[in-house]
Write a protein that holds these residues in place. Structure first.
Motif, short mmCIF file in Angstrom:
data_model
loop_
_atom_site.label_atom_id
_atom_site.label_comp_id
_atom_site.label_asym_id
_atom_site.label_seq_id
_atom_site.Cartn_x
_atom_site.Cartn_y
_atom_site.Cartn_z
N ARG A 86 -10.82 -22.82 33.67
CA ARG A 86 -10.01 -22.82 34.89
C ARG A 86 -9.95 -24.21 35.54
O ARG A 86 -8.90 -24.63 36.02
N TYR A 87 -11.09 -24.91 35.57
CA TYR A 87 -11.17 -26.15 36.35
C TYR A 87 -11.25 -27.42 35.49
O TYR A 87 -11.17 -28.53 36.03
N ASN A 88 -11.45 -27.26 34.19
CA ASN A 88 -11.66 -28.42 33.32
C ASN A 88 -12.82 -29.27 33.82
O ASN A 88 -12.75 -30.50 33.87
N VAL A 89 -13.89 -28.60 34.24
CA VAL A 89 -15.11 -29.25 34.71
C VAL A 89 -16.25 -28.83 33.80
O VAL A 89 -16.36 -27.65 33.43
N ASP A 90 -17.09 -29.76 33.44
CA ASP A 90 -18.23 -29.44 32.57
C ASP A 90 -19.20 -28.51 33.29
O ASP A 90 -19.44 -28.65 34.50
N THR A 91 -19.76 -27.59 32.54
CA THR A 91 -20.75 -26.67 33.10
C THR A 91 -22.11 -26.90 32.45
O THR A 91 -22.20 -27.40 31.32
N VAL A 92 -23.15 -26.53 33.19
CA VAL A 92 -24.52 -26.68 32.71
C VAL A 92 -25.22 -25.33 32.87
O VAL A 92 -25.77 -25.03 33.93
N PRO A 93 -25.19 -24.50 31.86
CA PRO A 93 -25.87 -23.21 31.96
C PRO A 93 -27.38 -23.38 31.93
O PRO A 93 -27.92 -24.23 31.23
N HIS A 94 -28.07 -22.56 32.72
CA HIS A 94 -29.52 -22.51 32.65
C HIS A 94 -29.92 -21.70 31.42
O HIS A 94 -29.34 -20.65 31.14
N VAL A 95 -30.92 -22.19 30.73
CA VAL A 95 -31.50 -21.47 29.59
C VAL A 95 -32.98 -21.30 29.91
O VAL A 95 -33.67 -22.28 30.19
N ILE A 96 -33.46 -20.07 29.91
CA ILE A 96 -34.83 -19.80 30.35
C ILE A 96 -35.66 -19.15 29.25
O ILE A 96 -35.12 -18.55 28.32
N CYS A 97 -36.98 -19.30 29.40
CA CYS A 97 -37.90 -18.68 28.45
C CYS A 97 -38.02 -17.18 28.69
O CYS A 97 -37.99 -16.38 27.75
N GLY A 98 -38.22 -16.81 29.96
CA GLY A 98 -38.56 -15.44 30.31
C GLY A 98 -37.52 -14.42 29.86
O GLY A 98 -36.35 -14.57 30.16
N GLY A 99 -37.99 -13.39 29.16
CA GLY A 99 -37.10 -12.30 28.77
C GLY A 99 -36.35 -12.52 27.47
O GLY A 99 -35.58 -11.65 27.06
N PHE A 100 -36.58 -13.65 26.80
CA PHE A 100 -35.81 -13.96 25.59
C PHE A 100 -36.72 -14.29 24.43
O PHE A 100 -37.68 -15.03 24.56
N SER A 101 -36.36 -13.77 23.26
CA SER A 101 -37.03 -14.19 22.03
C SER A 101 -36.39 -15.50 21.58
O SER A 101 -35.33 -15.92 22.08
N GLN A 102 -37.02 -16.16 20.63
CA GLN A 102 -36.44 -17.40 20.10
C GLN A 102 -35.09 -17.11 19.43
O GLN A 102 -34.17 -17.94 19.48
N GLU A 103 -34.97 -15.95 18.83
CA GLU A 103 -33.70 -15.58 18.19
C GLU A 103 -32.62 -15.35 19.24
O GLU A 103 -31.47 -15.77 19.06
N ASP A 104 -32.97 -14.68 20.35
CA ASP A 104 -32.01 -14.51 21.45
C ASP A 104 -31.50 -15.87 21.93
O ASP A 104 -30.31 -16.06 22.17
N THR A 105 -32.45 -16.79 22.09
CA THR A 105 -32.10 -18.13 22.57
C THR A 105 -31.17 -18.83 21.59
O THR A 105 -30.17 -19.43 21.99
N GLU A 106 -31.49 -18.75 20.31
CA GLU A 106 -30.65 -19.40 19.31
C GLU A 106 -29.24 -18.82 19.33
O GLU A 106 -28.25 -19.57 19.27
N ASN A 107 -29.12 -17.51 19.44
CA ASN A 107 -27.80 -16.89 19.48
C ASN A 107 -27.00 -17.34 20.69
O ASN A 107 -25.79 -17.59 20.61
N MET A 108 -27.67 -17.44 21.84
CA MET A 108 -26.99 -17.91 23.05
C MET A 108 -26.50 -19.35 22.86
O MET A 108 -25.37 -19.70 23.21
N LEU A 109 -27.35 -20.19 22.29
CA LEU A 109 -26.98 -21.59 22.09
C LEU A 109 -25.85 -21.74 21.08
O LEU A 109 -24.99 -22.62 21.22
N ILE A 110 -25.83 -20.90 20.07
CA ILE A 110 -24.71 -20.92 19.11
C ILE A 110 -23.41 -20.60 19.83
O ILE A 110 -22.37 -21.24 19.60
N ASP A 111 -23.43 -19.60 20.70
CA ASP A 111 -22.24 -19.26 21.49
C ASP A 111 -21.81 -20.41 22.38
O ASP A 111 -20.62 -20.73 22.48
#
Length: 316
Positions: A86-111
């Protein structure tokens, strides 16, 4: 564009914000209306927090317990993509340890990588209300530096289960810094070592917890440099806007309110007066920080843009 590229190319202090994903039941227009009112200040990037799912267990009457989700915010990944589109502005998503397996994290980062999102801010994350302290996912990370190492590995093409060649990601990794130390650290010196561990693991910039005394930030930067932490350190700011903030902010964010600010707010008869004091204090903070040449003024908006807008109008 990466955060460190924004900073390197800037000719003046940047304006940046952090927003909360809308609560369940709210549509994205609520979020857009908040961002719309701040776009005239040309935010270089927008942080999007991630809130873990929270739950309670309720007795079913037969001795069994049933798990109920009590809090859930829409996905940070989708919100970041919507903002960039919508805005053509870079975003910085937070990525957290709590509640996520390493595989969950990898899948999120791939997306995120697929969507062209190049920046992440890595945090351990807070414990959920049902926990007395932080409990990591059994297949996840205990500490932010471990999560940073995973992301830095993906930047080198190292994935969890990939035995062949893999396309490297290209994330610019940020970390959190605590000028008044993280509440779990025994002292500031120990906390600085933890921060250095994050930088050595791959963090390329630091965003601080909010503070209300600029000297605390200046001292923190000086200590970081003395300890070999040489990445950009972005100050995090928030206007104090209610009388209750005098006690609520120290309680929830483990920070100090300067005595001069406390006295001025204590004189206020209502929140309207307190808001004016808080805005003026934040304006003065920003002007001093800007004059000192900080890379960004990063505002924790709490998804309420009016107060940040009033500060920005006097600073940018």
């Amino acid at each position: 564009m990466k955060v460190i590229e924004h900073i390197a190319k800037a000719t003046d202090t940047l304006f940046t914000i952090e927003i909360l994903p809308p609560k369940k039941g709210e549509d994205i227009q609520t979020l857009f209306s908040h961002i719309d009112s701040l776009m005239e200040f040309k935010p270089a990037f927008i942080d999007v927090t991630y809130h873990r799912e929270e739950h309670v267990y309720k007795e079913m009457g037969d001795g069994m317990l049933k798990k109920y989700v009590t809090r859930k915010r829409p996905g940070t990944v989708g919100i970041c993509a919507a903002i960039q589109n919508r805005y053509n502005v870079d975003t910085v998503p937070h990525v957290i340890c709590g509640g996520f397996s390493q595989e969950d994290t990898e899948n999120m980062l791939i997306d995120l990588d697929f969507l062209g999102i190049q920046n992440v801010l890595v945090l351990r994350g807070d414990p959920v209300k049902s926990e007395s302290g932080f409990v990591p996912h059994p297949e996840g990370h205990c500490y932010a530096n471990e999560l940073i190492e995973q992301i830095a590995g993906m930047n080198q093409g190292k994935y969890l289960y990939d035995e062949g060649s893999a396309t490297p990601t290209n994330f610019c990794i940020g970390a959190a810094g605590y000028p008044e130390k993280h509440f779990e650290s025994p002292n500031l010196g120990t906390d600085l070592q933890y921060l250095k561990n994050k930088v050595e693991a791959g963090a390329e910039f630091i965003v601080t917890q909010m503070f209300f005394d600029n000297q605390v930030y200046f001292n923190f930067v000086e200590l970081c440099r003395a300890n070999g932490i040489d990445v950009p350190i972005i100050p995090g700011l928030k206007p104090l806007v209610t009388i209750k903030h005098l006690t609520a902010l120290p309680k929830y964010f483990f920070l100090d309110i300067p005595e001069a600010l406390r006295k001025e707010v204590a004189k206020c008869k209502d929140n309207k007066q307190a808001r004016e004091v808080g805005i003026e204090w934040c304006v003065q903070q920003c002007q001093e920080l800007k004059a000192a040449g900080v890379p960004c003024l990063h505002f924790y908006t709490m998804s309420k843009s009016e107060m940040v807008r009033r500060v920005a109008e006097q600073v940018f």
